[in-house]
Enzyme design. Structure first.
Site, mmCIF file in Angstrom:
data_model
loop_
_atom_site.group_PDB
_atom_site.id
_atom_site.type_symbol
_atom_site.label_atom_id
_atom_site.label_comp_id
_atom_site.label_asym_id
_atom_site.label_seq_id
_atom_site.Cartn_x
_atom_site.Cartn_y
_atom_site.Cartn_z
ATOM 1 C CG ASN A 49 -0.397 -0.133 2.541
ATOM 2 O OD1 ASN A 49 0.629 -0.767 2.714
ATOM 3 N ND2 ASN A 49 -1.028 0.471 3.523
ATOM 4 C CD GLU A 51 -1.407 5.030 4.308
ATOM 5 O OE1 GLU A 51 -0.900 5.902 5.058
ATOM 6 O OE2 GLU A 51 -2.134 4.103 4.717
ATOM 7 C CB CYS A 60 -5.328 -1.301 -1.677
ATOM 8 S SG CYS A 60 -6.633 -0.452 -0.789
ATOM 9 C CD GLU A 62 -5.639 -5.821 -1.025
ATOM 10 O OE1 GLU A 62 -4.980 -4.761 -0.911
ATOM 11 O OE2 GLU A 62 -6.510 -6.153 -0.222
ATOM 12 C CB CYS A 93 -10.941 -2.364 0.576
ATOM 13 S SG CYS A 93 -10.284 -1.720 -0.973
ATOM 14 C CB CYS A 96 -8.804 -4.509 -3.483
ATOM 15 S SG CYS A 96 -7.625 -3.180 -3.150
HETATM 16 N N1 THU Z 1 -5.415 -1.177 2.499
HETATM 17 C C1 THU Z 1 -4.886 -2.089 1.625
HETATM 18 O O1 THU Z 1 -3.737 -1.979 1.209
HETATM 19 N N2 THU Z 1 -5.678 -3.109 1.226
HETATM 20 C C2 THU Z 1 -6.976 -3.306 1.630
HETATM 21 O O2 THU Z 1 -7.645 -4.191 1.118
HETATM 22 C C3 THU Z 1 -7.529 -2.468 2.687
HETATM 23 C C4 THU Z 1 -6.766 -1.235 3.004
HETATM 24 C C5 THU Z 1 -4.573 -0.057 2.920
HETATM 25 C C6 THU Z 1 -5.015 1.280 2.381
HETATM 26 C C7 THU Z 1 -4.433 2.220 3.405
HETATM 27 O O3 THU Z 1 -3.087 2.502 3.041
HETATM 28 C C8 THU Z 1 -4.424 1.422 4.695
HETATM 29 O O4 THU Z 1 -4.585 0.065 4.315
HETATM 30 C C9 THU Z 1 -5.494 1.811 5.685
HETATM 31 O O5 THU Z 1 -6.732 1.806 5.104
#
Ligand code: THU
Length: 149
Positions: A49, A51, A60, A62, A93, A96
């Site tokens: 992930n 940000e 994310c 995935e 999520c 994804c």
């Molecule tokens: N996140 C993911 O990488 N994958 C998911 O399926 C859920 C959320 C990340 C996004 C963000 O950087 C952090 O988790 C908190 O939401």
């Protein structure tokens, strides 16, 4: 039909997802996620992930892994493994799930974490009746049959 994931491949995917989580750029949420996908060719692609100070732009793990797979010529995703260094597994999520559906509507989805707990399921169970490419081709067929005005 879902793909039969062998134990050695599953171990390789988990290892790659765990390693990817270490590279996580998550200074805002402090929630590290790693993902690894198995492409149709049998190759593994990992992602984490990423940000941004503009929070909504976070990508994310995935999706990072899938976009990397597609950038390397894969158009089919057989399996997605998500790893979080947490006591319980994290599921992909909704965004994804939608992106997995594009390339692996029947993909196996495994969530792994720091404990022995694992969740193993399939994308069609996580996203039943998904919107996908077939909806657009169905629309193209019905509109091509319409009379021009
Ligand atoms: N996140 C993911 O990488 N994958 C998911 O399926 C859920 C959320 C990340 C996004 C963000 O950087 C952090 O988790 C908190 O939401």
């Amino acid at each position: 039909m879902s793909f039969k994931l062998t134990l050695p491949v599953r171990r390789r995917l988990e290892k790659a997802a765990r390693a990817a989580a270490k590279a996580s750029y998550s200074p805002y949420s402090k929630f590290r996620v790693g993902a690894a996908v198995l492409g149709g060719s049998g190759k593994i692609y990992a992602g984490t992930n990423v940000e941004n100070a503009s929070y909504g732009l976070a990508n994310c793990a995935e999706r990072t892994a899938i976009f990397t797979a597609v950038s390397n010529g894969e158009q089919k995703i057989r399996c997605v493994v998500v790893f979080t260094p947490t006591p319980v597994p994290t599921m992909p999520c909704g965004a994804c799930r939608q992106v997995i559906n594009e390339f692996g509507p029947h993909a196996t989805v495994v969530s792994a974490c720091n404990s022995a707990e694992r969740i193993e399921t399939t994308l069609d169970r996580l996203q039943p009746a998904a919107f996908g490419p077939k909806n657009l081709s169905a629309a193209a067929v019905s509109s091509s049959g319409r009379k021009a005005r």
